[in-house]
Design an enzyme around this catalytic site. Structure first.
Site, PDB file in Angstrom:
ATOM      1  N   TYR A   1       0.827  -1.204   0.000  1.00  0.00           N
ATOM      2  CA  TYR A   1       0.000   0.000   0.000  1.00  0.00           C
ATOM      3  C   TYR A   1       0.862   1.254   0.000  1.00  0.00           C
ATOM      4  O   TYR A   1       2.036   1.244   0.368  1.00  0.00           O
ATOM      5  CB  TYR A   1      -0.906   0.023   1.222  1.00  0.00           C
ATOM      6  CG  TYR A   1      -0.153   0.216   2.523  1.00  0.00           C
ATOM      7  CD1 TYR A   1       0.053   1.483   3.068  1.00  0.00           C
ATOM      8  CD2 TYR A   1       0.397  -0.874   3.202  1.00  0.00           C
ATOM      9  CE1 TYR A   1       0.772   1.654   4.245  1.00  0.00           C
ATOM     10  CE2 TYR A   1       1.110  -0.707   4.375  1.00  0.00           C
ATOM     11  CZ  TYR A   1       1.296   0.561   4.895  1.00  0.00           C
ATOM     12  OH  TYR A   1       2.010   0.732   6.041  1.00  0.00           O
TER      13      TYR A   1
ATOM     14  N   PHE B   1       2.503   9.648   3.633  1.00  0.00           N
ATOM     15  CA  PHE B   1       2.858   9.469   5.030  1.00  0.00           C
ATOM     16  C   PHE B   1       3.296   8.045   5.353  1.00  0.00           C
ATOM     17  O   PHE B   1       3.857   7.792   6.412  1.00  0.00           O
ATOM     18  CB  PHE B   1       1.690   9.862   5.957  1.00  0.00           C
ATOM     19  CG  PHE B   1       0.405   9.128   5.689  1.00  0.00           C
ATOM     20  CD1 PHE B   1       0.188   7.857   6.198  1.00  0.00           C
ATOM     21  CD2 PHE B   1      -0.587   9.707   4.922  1.00  0.00           C
ATOM     22  CE1 PHE B   1      -0.986   7.170   5.954  1.00  0.00           C
ATOM     23  CE2 PHE B   1      -1.779   9.030   4.672  1.00  0.00           C
ATOM     24  CZ  PHE B   1      -1.979   7.761   5.182  1.00  0.00           C
ATOM     25  N   ASP B   2       3.062   7.104   4.426  1.00  0.00           N
ATOM     26  CA  ASP B   2       3.484   5.721   4.688  1.00  0.00           C
ATOM     27  C   ASP B   2       3.430   4.933   3.393  1.00  0.00           C
ATOM     28  O   ASP B   2       2.618   5.223   2.493  1.00  0.00           O
ATOM     29  CB  ASP B   2       2.572   5.078   5.730  1.00  0.00           C
ATOM     30  CG  ASP B   2       3.178   3.789   6.300  1.00  0.00           C
ATOM     31  OD1 ASP B   2       4.363   3.532   6.064  1.00  0.00           O
ATOM     32  OD2 ASP B   2       2.440   3.060   6.992  1.00  0.00           O
TER      33      ASP B   2
ATOM     34  N   ILE C   1      -7.249   0.547  10.757  1.00  0.00           N
ATOM     35  CA  ILE C   1      -8.345   1.513  10.777  1.00  0.00           C
ATOM     36  C   ILE C   1      -9.568   0.940  10.069  1.00  0.00           C
ATOM     37  O   ILE C   1      -9.466   0.025   9.243  1.00  0.00           O
ATOM     38  CB  ILE C   1      -7.907   2.844  10.141  1.00  0.00           C
ATOM     39  CG1 ILE C   1      -7.320   2.627   8.746  1.00  0.00           C
ATOM     40  CG2 ILE C   1      -6.926   3.572  11.041  1.00  0.00           C
ATOM     41  CD1 ILE C   1      -6.869   3.899   8.054  1.00  0.00           C
TER      42      ILE C   1
ATOM     43  N   TYR D   1      -8.408   8.095  11.197  1.00  0.00           N
ATOM     44  CA  TYR D   1      -7.971   8.271  12.588  1.00  0.00           C
ATOM     45  C   TYR D   1      -8.831   9.266  13.370  1.00  0.00           C
ATOM     46  O   TYR D   1      -8.544   9.539  14.533  1.00  0.00           O
ATOM     47  CB  TYR D   1      -6.503   8.704  12.624  1.00  0.00           C
ATOM     48  CG  TYR D   1      -5.571   7.623  12.138  1.00  0.00           C
ATOM     49  CD1 TYR D   1      -5.154   6.607  12.988  1.00  0.00           C
ATOM     50  CD2 TYR D   1      -5.123   7.602  10.822  1.00  0.00           C
ATOM     51  CE1 TYR D   1      -4.313   5.600  12.551  1.00  0.00           C
ATOM     52  CE2 TYR D   1      -4.283   6.598  10.367  1.00  0.00           C
ATOM     53  CZ  TYR D   1      -3.882   5.598  11.241  1.00  0.00           C
ATOM     54  OH  TYR D   1      -3.048   4.601  10.788  1.00  0.00           O
TER      55      TYR D   1
ATOM     56  N   PHE E   1      -5.612   5.666   0.069  1.00  0.00           N
ATOM     57  CA  PHE E   1      -4.699   4.529   0.029  1.00  0.00           C
ATOM     58  C   PHE E   1      -4.775   3.845  -1.323  1.00  0.00           C
ATOM     59  O   PHE E   1      -5.874   3.578  -1.841  1.00  0.00           O
ATOM     60  CB  PHE E   1      -5.051   3.503   1.108  1.00  0.00           C
ATOM     61  CG  PHE E   1      -4.745   3.947   2.509  1.00  0.00           C
ATOM     62  CD1 PHE E   1      -3.481   3.780   3.048  1.00  0.00           C
ATOM     63  CD2 PHE E   1      -5.730   4.528   3.285  1.00  0.00           C
ATOM     64  CE1 PHE E   1      -3.192   4.191   4.340  1.00  0.00           C
ATOM     65  CE2 PHE E   1      -5.464   4.936   4.576  1.00  0.00           C
ATOM     66  CZ  PHE E   1      -4.189   4.778   5.115  1.00  0.00           C
TER      67      PHE E   1
END
Length: 287
Positions: free
Chosen positions: A206, A216-217, A236, A262, A278
Site C-alpha cells: 500500500y 505518510f506511509d 483503521i 484516525y 490509500f
C-alpha cells in the site's frame, strides 16, 4: 482529570503552605500561602473550583528552572480543583482572574512530604530548597462551556474535512458512490483470486497519502508487504471494510473520510480529522 493533572504536573502544580521566610514584595495569606501578584486585572471575577484553566507555568527550585510550559509549545490546560489543605497552590489560583500573573513560593520538602507523601526526598532536592511557581492566567471557563467549545471546534473541523474530501473527489473526477459507512472504493485492477473473510490473515502492499498528495506511509518503500488479520480491528476501519471487498491480485484505491481513518487523533504526520487515500494491492490471503 485529577490524575492527568498530577501526572503531567507532578513537579509543577500543587504547592502546600510551609512557613518559610517571606521574600521582599511577597505576601502571606492567613492560610500560610506565600504569593506575589505581578499583574492584577481589576473588576473581573476570579476562577472557581471546577473551572478549566488555561495558563502558562514555570517551576523553579532554588532559582533553577526545572519546568516551563512554553517548551511544550502550548499552554497548560487543567481543571481547578478544591484545595486539599490550607495554603494549597489551588488556593492561589482561586485568587486569580484572566490576565493575572503571580508567583507562589514554598519549601520543596513540604511539596513532596505533605502533598505527595514521599518517604525519601529526590536527590536533587536539598533540605532547605525553595520552589517558586510563576503562573500567567490566560483564561478560565466552566466545564460546560469548555465542552461546548470543544464540541463546536470538532464539528467545525469535521465540516472542513468533509468539504475538502468533496473537493478532492470532484477534482479527481471520482463518481463512485460511497458505501453505507462513507468509504469510496475505486477498483483499479480486478483480482482473480479469493475474497478474504474476517479472521483471515492477509498480505497487502500500500501507499497512503493525504488529500494533497503528501505521502505518510508506504510498504513499497520498505520493500515488504504488510500483514494483518482482517476484521479484528488491527487496522483503521476503512481498511477492514475496503480490503474485504478485494480479491487476491487486485488493486484498489480506498478513499477514507476522517471517521474511517484516525478521526480526531493525531497519527504521526496525519493531522486530526484527515481524510486519507490509500492505493492498496491485495497480495495474498495467508492460508
Amino acid at each position: 482529570m485529577r490524575t492527568i493533572v498530577f501526572l503531567s504536573l507532578f513537579l509543577a502544580v500543587t504547592v502546600p503552605a510551609c512557613g518559610q521566610s517571606i521574600p521582599s514584595g511577597f505576601e502571606k495569606a492567613p492560610s500560610g500561602l506565600v504569593y506575589k501578584f505581578h499583574r492584577k486585572t481589576p473588576g473581573l471575577p476570579p476562577a472557581r473550583i471546577g473551572d478549566i484553566v488555561t495558563a502558562n507555568m514555570q517551576y523553579y527550585i532554588d532559582d533553577s528552572l526545572l519546568f516551563d510550559s512554553r517548551y511544550m509549545g502550548r499552554e497548560m490546560l487543567f481543571p481547578l480543583m478544591e484545595p486539599t489543605f490550607q495554603g494549597d497552590f489551588y488556593e492561589g489560583m482561586l485568587m486569580m482572574t484572566a490576565g493575572d500573573s503571580a508567583s507562589f513560593i514554598c519549601r520543596a520538602d513540604s511539596i513532596f512530604k505533605r502533598m505527595f507523601m514521599v518517604r525519601e526526598m529526590p536527590s536533587f532536592v536539598k533540605s532547605n530548597s525553595v520552589v517558586r511557581f510563576e503562573v500567567g492566567m490566560i483564561r478560565f471557563q466552566t466545564q460546560e462551556a469548555f465542552e461546548r467549545e470543544r464540541q463546536d471546534a470538532m464539528q467545525a473541523m469535521i465540516a472542513q474535512s468533509t468539504e475538502a474530501l468533496n473537493e478532492y473527489l470532484a477534482a479527481k473526477g471520482i463518481t463512485v458512490k460511497p458505501t453505507a459507512s462513507g468509504l469510496y472504493y475505486v477498483e483499479q485492477k480486478k483480482g482473480t483470486g479469493l475474497t478474504p473473510r474476517a479472521g483471515q490473515a492477509v498480505k497487502v502492499h500500500y501507499k497512503g497519502t493525504l488529500l494533497d498528495g503528501t505521502k505518510f506511509d508506504s510498504s513499497y518503500d520498505r520493500g515488504q508487504p504488510f500483514e494483518f488479520t482482517l476484521g479484528m480491528g488491527q487496522v483503521i476501519k476503512g481498511w477492514d471494510e475496503g480490503i474485504a471487498l478485494m480479491q487476491e491480485g487486485g488493486k484498489a484505491m480506498l478513499i477514507l473520510p476522517q471517521h474511517l481513518a484516525y478521526g480526531e487523533r493525531q497519527a504521526g504526520a496525519i493531522p486530526p480529522f484527515s481524510p486519507l487515500v490509500f492505493e492498496v494491492e491485495l497480495i495474498e490471503i495467508v492460508k
